[in-house]
Design a protein around this motif. Structure first.
Motif, PDB file in Angstrom:
ATOM      1  N   GLU A 176     101.185  72.554  63.856  1.00 52.36           N
ATOM      2  CA  GLU A 176     100.097  71.941  63.101  1.00 52.36           C
ATOM      3  C   GLU A 176     100.479  70.558  62.598  1.00 52.36           C
ATOM      4  N   GLU A 227      94.734  80.441  57.558  1.00 50.74           N
ATOM      5  CA  GLU A 227      95.183  81.574  58.368  1.00 50.74           C
ATOM      6  C   GLU A 227      95.103  82.875  57.579  1.00 50.74           C
ATOM      7  N   HIS A 247      93.652  80.257  65.214  1.00 49.82           N
ATOM      8  CA  HIS A 247      94.300  80.682  63.968  1.00 49.82           C
ATOM      9  C   HIS A 247      94.833  82.112  64.088  1.00 49.82           C
TER      10      HIS A 247
END
Length: 875
Positions: A589, A815, A845
């Motif tokens: 990420e 998440e 996710h």
């Protein structure tokens, strides 16, 4: 720097600034605004002195603090001026015109008349006084007296405390007025400021270029950014603002800005300003000798020119943007006149003009224009008879020329240029009666030759195996401390790439200690300028990355990306290194968030050393986040580009490693392993043993058998902790799971999170389920330490207080939300509607959730949730 991870709290302004976070800097109230607001609300204070450089936001901070008051007082703005300074009480003329007084009022009448006007109903007005050095003493005395009587709140804006008029300075020294110091925006603050103004993310290069050109002046940054947006030079690509080209143009808006910056200049001042723009910085003594002192003083007073004491009191144009505009708007008559002044200021005018033009082009990355000047200069600039005049300026020109040639891969041209310059310089040394300066220039050339040799070693075709120079640098007789440290930094990189990592890291520590203990100005560094210091820092960063010290390298890369040196090119490269280092720590990420803007910007600037590496990392991060279609397109493009390159260096190694892992993720494990073995062979041929070791370790991660224990043999040739840990991995990857777990745990703890992260990790798959969970927990813990200060977690509730499962702490806020919704029985479509995102995002996710928690589907996730809650006594 390691201690800062502990002492600086998570999600604080300091942690964001230190670790390169910009997403919440603007949302945090600045200390200056808060402090000024407190002073305005304190009836016991007479006011404040707000000091700082022009363009730092001093006036804006006062205005913001005043606007935030619940019951704001009347705000009166006064400014000193050259005209008002010559008139008695000129700055107060407007206020005095509103009083009913006699023709020649006494001071008592003036004070009480102004008090009634400025403090009606007992409520003191706020008087904002700018340019106090340009007001007469009588006006300053009246304002100081009114402030002391608490009839006004006097807020004075100045560059330095000594600029205050005598009476206001006396009032300040009594403690009735407080001091608020405001500095220029840092690179991170500039980026956050622009993202707030432009309503979207901006690339590090675009933001740092705007900051560099405007010298951190907020007003100029906004003006220039708006002009570039209207011209299409600053535009959005996939939601990110990128800078397409740096041409200022000759439009009406640019011309208006130029006219406003140069208005009010006398003819002599204008000629000197053009001379400084064309010939570059010059020592103040030379300005005095050329009888330009009066013009220089006037330009300094008007903030067009500054004197840098640390650099031999050199006089230079304060704002690079003005320097560019002057060079662009010079007419033939002015060029003739300024050339006469340049000839008086510089011993070698042609060299000074060439260096001035190339320096700013280098900082802005305009390599095509730089090469035009460099090639024209090289026709006669390095002749033997020329070296006696300005040898160090010639070396700087040669260095800029060589770097561009190496960037473009034209190594033969770089070799020819260095050899020609070296031969001519030796001839000049033989003929010169004073050789000290020429001998120093010769040592500079030797460093350049080593740099070119290192670049030549990276090429596969026809490359000769080179031996590392292991002679201690301190025994080579470098003439200055600066040359010594730069030579050591270059040697550390060469040592790190091969089999001497312990020696390389010892050099890094030594140079770091030297620079920390010598922070007394650039003169203390043995003649090094900021460019030389930046070069050293970048070499040390590369050394740490080659040695596998990713955590230490991340600290250094973040410092450089945060603007330790005001060089847009260096900042952009450091930002891309940050993204690559996060990818090597398996943080998809964050790597994607950093590298996507860098990649879009790099695509606009043509070929760069790290572009292919960025493409490979971005494609792998997209694959890891479930965006497989985008990843496949980028992977195909990257495969075409990497197939034509034959270089072996850290960036080409990163490109091969991450493209191989992406291939393995789409089912081409055999091809992926073949690519890694190939880069290992090429690294061995070029003598880069650390890259060979890293390639073989990643191949083991993808299922490479390594029956002949090649990794163990390479690791045995290298020094240091990293080599020892890889040797343990080679020893136990076919052995007992417990021993393999211990080897992987040591690697992960040392910052090599990629070796312990899944999925698709053949080494992790051979562990027991219990050890897999332990390793996943360790990876999750180290990947998101407190210093990352993830803004998504700023307002996240404590799992213990909300009844959330304990494993939620290993996930991001989003998440965790999606995982809890999945456990509750909602479908992907329902989860997407609840969160306002696409189904693909939800799938991505969930993929991350399963990977981090080491589960395969929703059933196992639900079972893990029940076990967690049962253990916590929440069922």
């Amino acid at each position: 720097m390691e201690y800062s991870r502990v002492l600086i709290g998570e999600d604080t302004r300091n942690s964001r600034r230190l670790w390169g976070e910009t997403n919440a800097l603007v949302a945090t109230p600045t200390d200056a605004i808060t402090e000024i607001g407190r002073i305005l609300e304190n009836p016991a204070k007479s006011g404040a002195v707000v000091s700082g450089p022009s363009g730092s936001g001093r006036r804006a901070s006062v205005e913001a603090a005043h606007s935030q008051l619940i019951d704001p007082q009347r705000l009166i703005r006064l400014n000193g001026s050259s005209f008002g300074q010559k008139m008695p009480m000129g700055v107060l003329a407007f206020l005095l015109a509103q009083l009913e007084t006699t023709e020649r009022p006494s001071r008592h009448e003036l004070v009480h008349g102004l008090a009634r006007a400025l403090c009606p109903d007992g409520k003191a007005s706020v008087v904002l006084l700018g340019k106090p050095e340009l007001i007469d003493e009588e006006s300053g005395s009246l304002l100081a007296q009114l402030a002391a009587m608490h009839k006004i709140k006097l807020i004075v804006i100045c560059d330095e405390i000594q600029d205050l008029p005598q009476d206001i300075l006396s009032l300040f020294r009594t403690g009735q007025m407080e001091h608020v110091s405001i500095s220029r925006m840092t690179t991170l603050e500039t980026r956050a400021f622009l993202e707030s103004e432009l309503q979207g993310p901006i690339s590090a290069f675009a933001a740092s270029t705007l900051q560099y050109l405007a010298d951190s002046n907020r007003g100029l940054i906004l003006k220039l950014s708006r002009i570039w947006i209207s011209n299409g030079q600053l535009s959005q690509e996939s939601g990110t603002w990128i800078l397409r080209n740096l041409d200022l143009g000759n439009g009406a808006a640019v011309q208006t800005m130029f006219n406003s910056m140069t208005s009010g200049l006398e003819d002599s001042e204008r000629v000197l300003l053009y001379a400084l723009a064309m010939g570059g910085a010059v020592s103040r003594d030379m300005v005095h000798r050329s009888e330009q002192t009066e013009a220089m003083d006037q330009l300094i007073a008007k903030d067009h020119v500054k004197v840098v004491p640390e650099a031999d009191h050199r006089v230079m144009i304060a704002i690079p943007l003005l320097r560019l505009m002057l060079r662009q708007n010079i007419d033939p008559d002015m060029e003739r006149r300024c050339n006469e002044v340049v000839a008086q200021l510089h011993k070698d005018p042609a060299t000074a003009v060439a260096l001035s033009g190339m320096s700013i082009l280098s900082d802005l990355g305009q390599n095509t224009e730089l090469l035009v000047i460099a090639e024209r200069y090289s026709r006669n600039g390095y002749a033997s008879e020329k070296w006696v005049e300005a040898p160090f300026a010639r070396i700087r020109i040669l260095k800029l020329h060589i770097r561009v040639l190496l960037l473009q891969g034209d190594i033969p041209a770089a070799l020819r240029l260095v050899q020609e310059a070296h031969e001519n310089l030796r001839s000049a040394i033989d003929d010169a009666w004073s050789q000290d300066r020429l001998l120093r220039a010769q040592q500079e050339l030797e460093l350049l030759a080593q740099l070119v040799d290192s670049a030549q070693a990276e090429t596969i075709a026809g490359a000769e195996e080179k031996t590392v120079d292991e002679t201690p640098v301190h025994l080579k007789g470098w003439m200055t401390r600066g040359l010594h440290l730069r030579a050591m930094a270059l040697q550390s990189t060469n040592l790190a790439a091969r089999a001497h990592q312990t020696d390389a890291l010892a050099i890094v520590d030594h140079i770091g200690n030297e620079l920390r203990t010598r922070r007394l100005g650039m003169a203390a560094y043995g003649g090094m300028c900021a460019d030389d210091l930046g070069e050293i820092e970048e070499q040390l960063l590369l050394t740490e990355m080659l040695c596998g010290k990713y955590a230490e390298a991340l600290v250094r890369a973040t410092e450089l990306a945060a603007g330790k040196f005001a060089n847009p090119q260096l900042i952009a490269r450091a930002e891309s290194h940050r993204g690559i280092l996060f990818a090597l720590q398996s943080d998809h990420e964050r790597a994607l968030k950093i590298l996507e803007p860098c990649l879009w910007q790099a695509l606009q600037q043509g070929e760069s050393a790290d572009r292919v590496a960025m493409e490979a990392v971005v494609s792998h991060a997209l694959m890891g986040l479930g965006r497989r279609t985008e990843a496949a397109e980028l992977l195909a493009q990257e495969q075409e580009e990497s197939s034509v390159t034959g270089l072996v260096n850290f960036h080409s190694w990163v490109a091969e490693v991450f493209s191989s892992m992406s291939l393995a993720a789409i089912g081409s494990s055999a091809l992926a392993i073949s690519k890694l073995v190939s880069i290992a062979d090429r690294s061995r041929a070029s003598g880069y043993l650390t890259l060979e070791m890293g390639s073989l370790a990643c191949a083991l991660r993808l299922g490479y058998e390594d029956n002949d224990s090649r990794l163990g043999a390479v690791a045995a040739e290298c020094q240091g902790d990293t080599a020892e840990m890889y040797a343990e991995l080679a020893k136990h990857h076919h052995g007992e799971p417990a021993d393999l777990f211990a080897a992987l745990r040591n690697l992960v703890s040392a910052g090599h999170l990629l070796m312990g992260a899944g999925p698709g990790n053949a080494l992790v798959s051979s562990l027991t389920t219990k050890d897999q969970r332990k390793l996943a927990k360790l990876v999750g813990t180290l990947k998101r330490p407190a210093y990352l200060a993830d803004n998504n977690r700023a307002d996240a509730p404590d799992p213990a207080k909300t009844g959330a499962p304990t494993w939620a702490g290993e996930l991001t806020k989003r998440e965790s939300q999606i995982a809890l919704l999945a456990i509750s029985g909602k479908t992907n479509l329902e989860i997407a509607r609840v969160n306002g995102v696409s189904i693909r995002t939800v799938e991505g996710h969930l993929y991350q959730v399963y990977s981090k928690l080491q589960v395969r589907n929703r059933q196992e996730l639900t079972a893990l949730d029940r076990a967690s809650r049962r253990a916590a006594g929440q069922l």
